[in-house]
Each structure stands twice: as structure tokens, then as C-alpha cells.
Design an enzyme around this catalytic site. Sequence first.
Site, PDB file in Angstrom:
ATOM      1  N   ASN A   9       0.850  -1.191   0.000  1.00 52.96           N
ATOM      2  CA  ASN A   9       0.000   0.000   0.000  1.00 52.96           C
ATOM      3  C   ASN A   9       0.889   1.246   0.000  1.00 52.96           C
ATOM      4  OD1 ASN A   9      -1.945   1.928   0.361  1.00 52.96           O
ATOM      5  ND2 ASN A   9      -2.496   1.334   2.454  1.00 52.96           N
ATOM      6  N   TRP A  10       1.015   1.844  -1.198  1.00 54.37           N
ATOM      7  CA  TRP A  10       1.927   2.989  -1.337  1.00 54.37           C
ATOM      8  C   TRP A  10       1.343   4.272  -0.768  1.00 54.37           C
ATOM      9  CZ3 TRP A  10       4.112   2.679  -7.056  1.00 54.37           C
ATOM     10  CH2 TRP A  10       4.872   1.517  -7.184  1.00 54.37           C
ATOM     11  N   LYS A  11       0.041   4.263  -0.475  1.00 54.66           N
ATOM     12  CA  LYS A  11      -0.634   5.472   0.006  1.00 54.66           C
ATOM     13  C   LYS A  11      -0.356   6.653  -0.942  1.00 54.66           C
ATOM     14  CE  LYS A  11      -0.453   3.510   4.584  1.00 54.66           C
ATOM     15  NZ  LYS A  11      -0.420   3.679   6.016  1.00 54.66           N
ATOM     16  N   HIS A  96      -9.967   2.010   5.031  1.00 49.71           N
ATOM     17  CA  HIS A  96      -8.679   2.231   5.695  1.00 49.71           C
ATOM     18  C   HIS A  96      -8.857   3.336   6.746  1.00 49.71           C
ATOM     19  CE1 HIS A  96      -4.513   3.160   6.441  1.00 49.71           C
ATOM     20  NE2 HIS A  96      -4.200   2.024   5.853  1.00 49.71           N
ATOM     21  N   GLU A  98      -7.076   5.700   7.610  1.00 54.13           N
ATOM     22  CA  GLU A  98      -6.718   7.057   7.167  1.00 54.13           C
ATOM     23  C   GLU A  98      -7.875   7.694   6.398  1.00 54.13           C
ATOM     24  OE1 GLU A  98      -3.073   5.888   5.282  1.00 54.13           O
ATOM     25  OE2 GLU A  98      -2.161   5.569   7.248  1.00 54.13           O
ATOM     26  N   GLU A 168      -6.290  -4.130  10.969  1.00 55.25           N
ATOM     27  CA  GLU A 168      -5.245  -3.116  11.080  1.00 55.25           C
ATOM     28  C   GLU A 168      -5.511  -2.254  12.316  1.00 55.25           C
ATOM     29  OE1 GLU A 168      -3.147  -2.274   7.147  1.00 55.25           O
ATOM     30  OE2 GLU A 168      -4.800  -0.880   7.280  1.00 55.25           O
ATOM     31  N   GLY A 174       1.788   2.675  10.709  1.00 61.36           N
ATOM     32  CA  GLY A 174       2.821   3.687  10.516  1.00 61.36           C
ATOM     33  C   GLY A 174       3.543   4.088  11.794  1.00 61.36           C
ATOM     34  N   SER A 213       2.658  -1.702  10.632  1.00 61.30           N
ATOM     35  CA  SER A 213       4.097  -1.751  10.907  1.00 61.30           C
ATOM     36  C   SER A 213       4.724  -3.128  10.655  1.00 61.30           C
ATOM     37  CB  SER A 213       4.382  -1.281  12.337  1.00 61.30           C
ATOM     38  OG  SER A 213       3.988   0.059  12.493  1.00 61.30           O
ATOM     39  N   GLY A 234       2.597  -0.934   4.406  1.00 61.41           N
ATOM     40  CA  GLY A 234       2.677   0.470   4.017  1.00 61.41           C
ATOM     41  C   GLY A 234       4.122   0.904   3.868  1.00 61.41           C
TER      42      GLY A 234
HETATM   43  P1  PGA Z   1       2.282   0.600   7.734  1.00 65.01           P
HETATM   44  O1  PGA Z   1       0.887   0.820   6.997  1.00 65.01           O
HETATM   45  O2  PGA Z   1       2.843  -0.709   7.240  1.00 65.01           O
HETATM   46  O3  PGA Z   1       3.100   1.776   7.361  1.00 65.01           O
HETATM   47  O4  PGA Z   1       1.975   0.533   9.204  1.00 65.01           O
HETATM   48  C1  PGA Z   1      -0.023  -0.247   6.831  1.00 65.01           C
HETATM   49  C2  PGA Z   1      -1.305   0.263   6.233  1.00 65.01           C
HETATM   50  O5  PGA Z   1      -1.715   1.384   6.542  1.00 65.01           O
HETATM   51  O6  PGA Z   1      -1.941  -0.440   5.438  1.00 65.01           O
END
Ligand code: PGA
Length: 261
Positions: A9-11, A96, A98, A168, A174, A213, A234
Site C-alpha cells: 500500500n503505497w498510500k 482504511h 486514514e 489493522e 505507521g 508496521s 505500508g
Molecule cells: P504501515 O501501513 O505498514 O506503514 O503501518 C499499513 C497500512 O496502513 O496499510
Amino acid sequence: MKKFLIIANWKLNGNYKFINKNINLIKKKIDNLLNYCNLSIAPPFVYLSYINNFLKNTSISLTAQNVDIHIKGSFTGEISIKMLKDIGVKYVIIGHSERRLYHNENNNSISKKFILIKNNGLIPILCIGETEKQKKQNETEKICIQQIDNILENSNINILNKTIIAYEPIWAIGSGKSANMNEIQKVILYIKKYIASLNPQIAENIYFVYGGSVNYSNLDIFLKKKIINGFLVGKASLTTENFISLVKKAEKIISLLNNRS
Ligand code: PGA
């Protein structure tokens, strides 16, 4: 045997330079090594089509990071499920944290998206998870079930068949602080049992993915108990060499675990 699914997931990251290097290296170094893992890339919308051209004749698939609840019409700035299907997307991430946090998405709009994705033949990746406060108040399972129940209220249990649920924990995303395997196991088994009480076969057909993470150094812990069917990665997917090492390591551990049992 379910193949282990690793979704990068490159966001809101990436550009042509990164893609050219990243996708070519991934293709060269891991595509033909993968027997136990499937790989999917979730770039920002604008690069989906471009990346899809690189992925022809590979086993790597394409994931979108979001979709609109409408199919077409006057919805400036939105992308529809038909468009994603048209350009070769296989999976769509929805819910998600976010998006829930920064774009006011709620269980109701997420459930509409889930149903739309499924009914159009693509595979939803439904992100669920609790905040740190909810965790402290022992509400994790309740919150996760609510996030799933909303979909069931707007459809029925069959809608969950062959879909992906990504657990998640919001505090783990993150942050560099992943959930421990006992916590993950407890939550995933609870959800699985709940779905199995409605339809055991559908519970078996769901992919349970963990995100928060995950990185090269900690991934072994998540694999050993064989509870998780995939990772949503991510930050650790943004450094090509590290990501390639991560995928190779997962492939190796899973092959050892499978040959042992
Ligand atoms: P992260 O993100 O690996 O940076 O914790 C995971 C995600 O948001 O899907």
C-alpha cells in the site's frame, strides 16, 4: 492451500521514477520465485494504468486504494468501480483508517463500497481495527464486529464470500509498533468464529490479512501460527530493496512451514 497475499500500500507516495525502478526490480527479482505468496501493488489512482502495463505476463496484481460509491454521473473528482475494472484492477482497499479519519468515511459508506465492489466482480479488502483508546477499554472485538455487521445489515452473509478482511489496529499503522501475535490471533479467531456461526464455509473462504508496521525484521512472528493469510504493508513497501527482501523472507518462511507440516 491459500496463497499468502502481500499487498504493497503505497498510500500518497510514488512517481514515474520510483515506479520504473521499483516495478522492474520486483519483476526481475521476485516474480518468478513466488510459489507460496501472491503480490499486489496498490499505487495512487493516477499510476494504476501505467503500472498495469508493466504487470502483463506476471503473477503480480493491481489494487486500488479506494473507490466511489457511485457508478457514474456528476461526482467531480471520484473514480468508479467500472473504471477500476476497465483498467485491470483486482482488489480494492476500503475502510482504511486514514480514510475514516481524514475523509469522514463511516461504516455506512464503507458497506456500500464493499457491496458495489463485490457485485462488480472485484475483491474488496475491508480494513477494520480499533483505536488505542478502544483497545484500552477492551472494545477491540466489539468495534471490529460492528465494522463487519454494517455490511451484513445492508446485504447478507454471502457478500463476505471470498473477500479479504484486513485487521489493522489503528495505533499500529505507521507507528513502528506492531500488534503482538497473541492479540492478532485473538481478534482474527473471534471474527472468524463470528462469521462461521453464520456460515462456516464462508468463514473459511475469507482471507484474513494483518496490517500495521509489518517489516522485514518482524514478519516471522506473524507467520508462525498460520492464522494470517496475508499482509498489508505500508511504509516497508516504499524502499524497493527492503520490500523485495521482505517478500523473499515471507516466501521462504512459508515454504518451510508448509513443508514441515
Ligand atoms: P504501515 O501501513 O505498514 O506503514 O503501518 C499499513 C497500512 O496502513 O496499510
